[in-house]
Enzyme design. Structure first.
Site, PDB file in Angstrom:
ATOM      1  N   VAL B 262       0.839  -1.186   0.000  1.00  0.00           N
ATOM      2  CA  VAL B 262       0.000   0.000   0.000  1.00  0.00           C
ATOM      3  C   VAL B 262       0.881   1.245   0.000  1.00  0.00           C
ATOM      4  CG1 VAL B 262      -1.926  -1.125   1.123  1.00  0.00           C
ATOM      5  CG2 VAL B 262      -0.156  -0.078   2.531  1.00  0.00           C
ATOM      6  N   GLY B 263       0.332   2.350  -0.422  1.00  0.00           N
ATOM      7  CA  GLY B 263       1.049   3.622  -0.351  1.00  0.00           C
ATOM      8  C   GLY B 263       1.467   4.133  -1.706  1.00  0.00           C
ATOM      9  N   ASN B 264       2.078   5.321  -1.655  1.00  0.00           N
ATOM     10  CA  ASN B 264       2.394   6.066  -2.874  1.00  0.00           C
ATOM     11  C   ASN B 264       3.458   5.390  -3.720  1.00  0.00           C
ATOM     12  OD1 ASN B 264       0.742   8.054  -1.790  1.00  0.00           O
ATOM     13  ND2 ASN B 264       2.435   8.829  -0.556  1.00  0.00           N
ATOM     14  N   GLU B 287      -2.019  -8.243  -2.256  1.00  0.00           N
ATOM     15  CA  GLU B 287      -3.012  -8.186  -1.196  1.00  0.00           C
ATOM     16  C   GLU B 287      -4.111  -7.227  -1.633  1.00  0.00           C
ATOM     17  OE1 GLU B 287      -1.492  -7.843   3.111  1.00  0.00           O
ATOM     18  OE2 GLU B 287      -2.205  -5.855   2.594  1.00  0.00           O
ATOM     19  N   ASN B 377      -0.001   2.313  10.716  1.00  0.00           N
ATOM     20  CA  ASN B 377      -1.138   1.512  10.255  1.00  0.00           C
ATOM     21  C   ASN B 377      -1.070   0.097  10.820  1.00  0.00           C
ATOM     22  OD1 ASN B 377      -1.913   3.696   8.587  1.00  0.00           O
ATOM     23  ND2 ASN B 377      -0.568   2.983   6.964  1.00  0.00           N
ATOM     24  N   GLY B 381       0.211  -6.989   5.533  1.00  0.00           N
ATOM     25  CA  GLY B 381       0.667  -8.242   4.933  1.00  0.00           C
ATOM     26  C   GLY B 381       2.123  -8.190   4.537  1.00  0.00           C
TER      27      GLY B 381
END
Ligand SMILES: CC(C)(COP(=O)(O)OP(=O)(O)OC[C@H]1O[C@@H](n2cnc3c(N)ncnc32)[C@H](O)[C@@H]1OP(=O)(O)O)[C@@H](O)C(=O)NCCC(=O)NCCS
Ligand SMILES: CC(C)(COP(=O)(O)OP(=O)(O)OC[C@H]1O[C@@H](n2cnc3c(N)ncnc32)[C@H](O)[C@@H]1OP(=O)(O)O)[C@@H](O)C(=O)NCCC(=O)NCCS
Lengths: 497, 497
Positions: B262-264, B287, B377, B381
């Protein structure tokens, strides 16, 4: 032996001459089982002679895990090792690493062969493999371990076989030389029960690659089994009690296999099982099948044992040889890529038990480095198992060095297993079931249940101070005092205030 | 809808009344995709009313991963959450956890459902599941995520369905609701290719357990996709270059699937692939299927994508609906036990890319806790993938907070991924391939290649001091200065000297 093989028979000294300065060697052997003995000793002597004449000679040594003094010890003393991976336990090798004289890469044992196969680590050019049989068409049968021998045999240009007759044909058939194909060609590993097999009991190599056969008749150097001490027995007893409790609560199905780590405490748990009259027969899906397994067998409490190594003292070896026909059906020795594979460990629902050097109050575990800087043995397979098991124990005496060290600390100085994945800590003081707890509850429980009374106040003081001073209260963690107990030990020789 | 289902249709407020104080709720939703919206919001209002009347009301909230503000945010602000697991990303929930007001257990996302199934965590009694379809005989089809919904539906006594019409039947068929049996009945997971399926595209429940159906028509609250910034683009470019280099060296077979965190930065890598004219079509085994996947699709560079969640802004949702027939064949959404399963990740040879909060010079990574104490956060995963991948990247800008924080530090304040398993670090400064290196070489390489020039001296000073003062030289590690940069930041607001 056929004539073409006889012609390859040479002395250990002659075999050692075949190895070049700077080579990467891939050797058999896993935790003092099935490692080559004669050739490494001869190689160490050769290195010493070369060094005495001002000539350089150093090799890279990749193995399954640790090897015996005839290999790791002799080569370390001869200053013949430049780089070592993935595990060690020899005092002379360890000292040299901790003096910064030898590069050492500590790796998860279940991934080491995979790293070599995928090119993340260099390829061994010579393999030195202890075997109990070699045929003229290139079939090789191992001795007391599989380790990474299949990988090294496949990848090396030259193979030196140490043909060890000490087991005769007693080990015949217990190996499973299966290795999964590499991605993108990997299929499910065909192991659904502890004794399932995926391959042949020998490795087929190109006989032209076999450049030397050196005959030996020397057993693995393994100390005889000793009765567990009181602390280990206490910890073993607690684990059995907890397992019975979980089973009663319906949280633990019967019949799941056990992994039991190296060291005294692990042996004590198996011994306790062997002696407990209520204990049902157990299966082991483990890395090293330690000698305590024979206690289980004698008590008729072993369904079967899978591992990558079988460590037998001289007595155990004799017992094995005398009962070979029966025992061969109870054991499988696999490549460590498979014995330690996350896929199979998770599938089988393994109950894992490993010894820690230190644990912190938040649930992190250090298996490998004293004060964060000196390697003890290595992470070994502990994370392969603890990360993928159904239920996992980390165990340790609550103190070390006659009480000068608390094994429960504010923060581990090296972190091998994180609070996200550790389930249960056990010391002789008690057991802490950490599953599902938030960090503060974990801290209270570990201090209360596991820490030695002499250190509880200090640990509680750290926690209190952290609760007050820490910016975030999720994990109250005072960075300015995290290592004070260790610093005290380094300065004054004791963690006691 | 048939009459028996119509009779279960009630308002969100009425459904919220069915939940008891102290209950464990299992909700759908994974990183802002497919979480229930109406019932949690109504539940928060109910909690506020009860609290205003001096009555207690708090629940335990288990999910797939984070959920949207309508769930995590609303319930946190209402002080209605006692215990939360296994992941979160909502600012109000995060603050409450970091004030120590909510118990929070951060867990590997791939193991959360397994922990509940095996009794290591308590069983949810009510499941609140967002669905795109429910039938009178108890077939439930999910929306934009699978998460742990299969587990929670199976285990709960009562099921509340949020029947969301916003996707119409566009998502029909993309779910694979397979779950492996628990040990000792587990068999190999039948996923050998990214799009393989093991089960049905719906879950069958006992229709009697469905106690409420609440109609909604509200999309997941997801910010529209934004163009990656320069730093992220730089990091993405380096990763692509490195992969091409590895492939040329013969160390990386073509066609291995990618996991992208996740993320930029993670988004930037996929975007770079979409725009690179030489890039072959790719597979994702990941994921969260983030919105950048549509860039790949538009560039005709997606073979297929497997995940547990699909995060779509309003625009992406419209695109998906318009192209549903084609896209359904390119996507599989699985239970997070399977999308993140070590067995499948290792088998497929996944190339994993995750963002770190901080990395230390020895190769350890912190994904989850700022200054060791405040959760950001969660580990998510990241370890499921980084521990079992064939090749793994951790990436981060070399500084945070306008340069006041170096993301390369002497020692991480929380350790999620250890030096034993991290492969490659990338910042906008450069890339460090750590595979096989010993600790001292790792430290030099990370400082040289990845640290921001403003912090290199400080890090080198720490390393030099450690080399001199540390007892063991294997990992030269000065415990007395390990956290000095963090302590400076906490005191002065900057790590700069
Ligand atoms: C942790 C480990 C070293 C413990 O081994 P053991 O034989 O059960 O333990 P011992 O209590 O005899 O401890 C071994 C030594 O470490 C020392 N020690 C233990 N805890 C210590 C600590 N916290 N700080 C410093 N030294 C410590 C002991 O004093 C002892 O030293 P000595 O040899 O000088 O007497 C061993 O289990 C290991 O290497 N584990 C990591 C790998 C692993 O888990 N493999 C199994 C996976 S399948
Ligand atoms: C690490 C993680 C937070 C980075 O997210 P991101 O959106 O790429 O990163 P950003 O650079 O925007 O950083 C997020 C915030 O953390 C802050 N931050 C980053 N590094 C920091 C550090 N070392 N110390 C303190 N704060 C830091 C940033 O300043 C930013 O703060 P802000 O929101 O107040 O601006 C995110 O990837 C994550 O949660 N990872 C863990 C879970 C995971 O890897 N999941 C994927 C598995 S499939």
């Amino acid at each position: 032996m056929t004539s073409d093989l006889v012609s390859k028979e040479i002395s250990a000294e002659e075999a050692a001459e075949l190895i070049q300065d700077g080579e990467v060697l891939g050797v058999s052997g896993f935790t003092l089982a099935g490692y080559p003995k004669a050739v490494p000793t001869a190689l160490a002597k050769r290195a010493e002679r070369l060094h005495a004449n001002g000539k350089p000679f150093q090799i890279t040594l990749f193995s399954g895990a640790s090897t015996g003094d005839e290999c790791d010890g002799a080569l370390a003393r001869a200053k013949a090792i430049k780089w070592r991976a993935p595990y060690q336990s020899n005092p002379d090798l360890r000292s040299a690493i901790n003096r910064g004289e030898i590069f050492y890469t500590d790796a998860h044992l279940g991934i080491m062969g995979h790293l070599v196969r995928t090119g993340s680590l260099p390829r061994p050019t010579t393999a030195i493999i202890e075997a109990s049989e070699v045929t003229s068409d290139g079939k090789i049968r191992f001795t007391t371990s599989c380790g990474n021998s299949v990988e090294y045999l496949r990848m090396a240009d030259r193979i030196i076989v140490e043909l060890n007759s000490i087991y005769g044909d007693a080990l015949c058939g217990i190996h499973d030389c299966y290795l999964p194909e590499l991605p993108p060609y990997t299929h499910p590993i065909p192991v659904v029960n502890v004794l399932d097999r995926g391959g042949k009991d020998y490795v087929q190599v190109d006989p032209k690659k076999i450049v030397a056969i050196v005959r030996t008749n020397q057993g693995d150097t393994i100390r005889p089994f000793t009765e567990p001490d009181a602390v280990s027995k206490n910890i073993g007893g607690q684990i059995l009690e907890f397992l019975a409790h979980e089973r009663k609560k319906g949280r633990l199905p019967a019949g799941l296999p056990y992994q039991s780590g190296v060291g005294n405490v692990a042996n004590a748990v198996l011994t306790a099982m062997a002696r407990d009259s209520l204990q049902e027969p157990v299966s082991l899906f483990t890395e090293v099948i330690q000698e305590a397994v024979f206690e289980l067998i004698k008590a008729d409490k072993l369904v079967g044992a899978s591992g990558t190594a079988l460590t037998c003292s001289a007595d155990a070896r004799e017992y094995f040889k005398q009962n070979a026909a029966t025992l061969q059906k109870k054991f499988v020795l696999r490549s460590q890529e498979v014995s330690n594979h996350p896929e199979v460990i998770r599938r089988l629902g393994v109950i894992s038990m490993n010894t820690a050097l230190e644990c912190d109050i938040f649930g992190n575990v250090n298996s490998s480095h004293v004060c964060g800087s000196s390697i003890m043995n290595g992470i070994g397979g502990s994370a392969d198992f603890s990360r993928n098991c159904l239920l996992g124990f980390f165990m340790a005496p609550s103190t070390a060095k006659n009480g000068a060290i608390s094994t429960i600390v504010p923060f581990v100085t090296h972190l091998d297993h994180s609070d996200h994945e550790t389930h249960i800590f056990v010391t002789e003081q008690g057991l802490a079931d950490l599953r599902g707890l938030d960090p503060v509850s974990r801290a209270h429980k570990i201090i209360e249940n596991c820490a030695h009374p002499d250190y509880r106040q200090q640990l509680n003081d750290f926690l209190d101070y952290s609760m007050r001073s820490s910016k975030g209260k999720h994990i109250p963690f005072a960075l300015d005092r995290a290592f004070n107990m260790h610093l005290d030990f380094l300065e004054k020789g004791t963690m006691k205030e």
